[in-house]
Design an enzyme around this catalytic site. Structure first.
Site, mmCIF file in Angstrom:
data_model
loop_
_atom_site.group_PDB
_atom_site.id
_atom_site.type_symbol
_atom_site.label_atom_id
_atom_site.label_comp_id
_atom_site.label_asym_id
_atom_site.label_seq_id
_atom_site.Cartn_x
_atom_site.Cartn_y
_atom_site.Cartn_z
ATOM 1 C CE1 TYR A 133 -110.931 24.468 56.143
ATOM 2 C CE2 TYR A 133 -109.912 22.337 56.714
ATOM 3 C CZ TYR A 133 -110.481 23.275 55.875
ATOM 4 O OH TYR A 133 -110.008 23.238 54.432
ATOM 5 C CG ASN A 167 -110.379 32.864 49.770
ATOM 6 O OD1 ASN A 167 -110.676 34.205 49.492
ATOM 7 N ND2 ASN A 167 -109.099 32.227 49.574
ATOM 8 C CB CYS A 223 -108.488 29.336 51.363
ATOM 9 S SG CYS A 223 -108.500 29.079 49.874
ATOM 10 C CG HIS A 224 -103.375 27.211 49.156
ATOM 11 N ND1 HIS A 224 -103.193 28.468 48.791
ATOM 12 C CD2 HIS A 224 -101.698 27.116 49.532
ATOM 13 C CE1 HIS A 224 -102.058 29.428 48.893
ATOM 14 N NE2 HIS A 224 -101.179 28.355 49.287
ATOM 15 C CD GLU A 282 -97.739 28.240 49.642
ATOM 16 O OE1 GLU A 282 -98.057 27.776 50.676
ATOM 17 O OE2 GLU A 282 -98.494 29.133 49.080
#
Lengths: 162, 189
Positions: free
Chosen positions: B126, B149, B157-158, B184
Site C-alpha cells: 500500500y 475499486n 487491487c488484489h 498469478e
C-alpha cells in the site's frame, strides 16, 4: 418562467431501466396482447424502446408503471393506425367489447386528438370494459381518481364533438 | 405473458443498435463465483462479486452513469469471456479499456490508474502504491481506494498487499484475493 415549479432532478433517482423490463415486461406484454393480439411482442418492444428513449427526461421515479402503460397504449394505437393505413385490418379478432375492427378504428379516430391519458382512460373504460378499480390499477391511481379521469375524458370528447 | 429470453434479447439488441443503452451488463460464472460485469461506451465500468447485491450495484450505476441500463449477454460478450478466461487461466492478461467514472475522487482514480501498471505475478505494498500515485505516506488512503475499486480483477487491487506480510483485506474477501494471487503465481498454494 417559474423555475421553482420545476422538479430538481437528483432528489429521486430512477431505477436502472432493465429493472422496469423485469418488473413489468410480463404485464405489458399481456396488455399489448389484449390490444393487438398477434403483434403484442412487436408493440411491447416498440413501447419499451420509446420509454427508453425518453427515460432520461423522466423527473421522478414514481408512477413509472402507469407511465409504461400509457406508452404501450399509444404504441398500440400507432400500430393499428399504421396497419389500417396499409389497408389491412388488425390480425385476428380483438378481445374487446368493440369486436368490429371498423368500429374500433372509428373509436380511435374519435379520441385521437385527446391527451394520451384521456385516450387511455376512455379505451380502458369503453373498449376494454374495465371497472374503475381495474382502471385505477392500470393507470396507477385510486378508483375514485380513475372515475374522475374517465368523466373528464368524456367531457373533453363531448366538447370536441359539439 | 412472461417475456421469453428471445424477446428480451431482441429488445436489448434493438436498444443497443439505436444507441439507447448507456450501460450494458450481464453475469459470468467463474471459479470464484458469479460475477456481474457492466460496461459503458468507454470500457468496463463495474465488476461485482455476488455478495454485493445486483440491485444495489445497478442502482449505483444508474445514478452515476445514467439510468439507461440494459442487460445484454451479447454486448458484454468480449469482456465477460476475457474475465472468465483469466480466471480459468486460459487468458494471461485482460486487455480491455476501463471506465473509472464510478470512482469519483481524483486521488483514488489516480491510485487505480497507477495500479494498472502492476503486472501479473507482481505485488506492491500500500505504501509503495501511495508513493507511485504521488502521495507517499498515504498508505491508508490508498487502501481505501483499493477497497472501493469498482472494477476488481480488471484493475488488480488484489496485487496490493500489506508491508507487514500476509495478503491483507479484499473487497471480495481475503480468500478470493489469495486464490487470485495463487493463480498469478505471486503466491504459492
Amino acid at each position: 418562467m417559474n423555475h421553482s415549479a420545476r422538479v430538481v432532478s437528483g432528489t429521486t433517482s430512477l431505477p436502472p431501466f432493465w429493472r422496469l423490463v423485469e418488473l413489468h415486461g410480463d404485464e405489458i406484454l399481456t396488455y399489448a396482447r389484449r390490444l393487438v393480439r398477434d403483434d403484442a411482442e412487436d408493440v411491447a418492444q416498440e413501447a419499451f424502446l420509446r420509454a427508453l428513449r425518453s427515460y432520461p427526461r423522466v423527473t421522478s421515479g414514481d408512477h413509472l408503471r402507469a407511465w409504461l402503460f400509457r406508452i404501450v397504449t399509444t404504441a398500440a394505437f400507432d400500430h393499428s393506425h399504421k396497419r389500417s393505413r396499409h389497408g389491412r385490418m388488425p390480425a385476428g379478432e380483438t378481445q374487446t367489447v368493440v369486436d368490429d375492427p371498423f368500429e374500433l378504428e372509428r373509436f380511435n379516430d374519435l379520441i385521437g386528438g385527446l391527451s394520451v391519458s384521456a385516450q387511455a382512460a376512455l379505451r380502458l373504460r369503453f373498449i376494454d370494459d374495465l371497472g374503475y378499480d381495474d382502471i385505477g390499477k392500470r393507470l396507477g391511481c385510486t378508483s375514485v381518481a380513475a372515475r374522475q379521469r374517465v368523466s373528464t375524458a368524456v367531457r373533453a370528447l363531448r366538447k370536441r364533438l359539439t | 405473458m412472461i417475456p421469453t429470453t428471445e424477446w428480451l434479447e431482441q429488445l436489448a439488441d434493438a436498444a443497443i443498435d439505436q444507441g439507447l443503452a448507456e450501460v450494458t451488463y450481464a453475469h459470468v460464472d467463474t471459479p470464484i463465483g458469479r460475477l456481474l460485469v457492466a460496461e459503458s461506451d468507454r470500457g468496463v465500468c463495474r465488476v461485482a462479486f455476488p455478495e454485493e447485491g445486483v440491485d444495489e450495484v445497478l442502482q449505483e450505476i444508474a445514478q452515476h452513469l445514467g439510468p439507461r441500463v440494459v442487460r445484454s449477454d451479447r454486448a458484454t460478450g468480449r469482456i465477460r469471456s476475457l474475465i472468465e478466461g483469466y480466471l480459468l487461466s486460459t487468458t494471461k492478461i485482460i486487455d480491455y479499456p476501463v471506465d473509472l467514472r464510478l470512482m469519483r475522487s481524483p486521488f483514488r482514480r489516480g491510485v487505480l490508474k497507477e495500479l494498472t501498471k502492476v503486472t501479473r505475478g507482481a505485488v506492491v505494498t500500500y505504501g509503495q502504491l501511495a508513493a507511485r500515485a504521488g502521495r507517499p505516506g498515504a498508505a491508508r488512503a490508498t487502501g481505501t481506494a483499493c477497497a472501493l475499486n469498482p472494477v476488481p480483477i480488471v484493475v488488480p487491487c488484489h496485487r496490493v498487499v500489506p508491508s507487514a506480510g500476509g495478503v491483507g483485506s479484499y473487497g471480495g474477501g481475503p480468500e478470493r484475493k489469495r486464490l487470485l494471487l495463487e493463480l498469478e503465481g505471486a503466491l504459492t498454494p
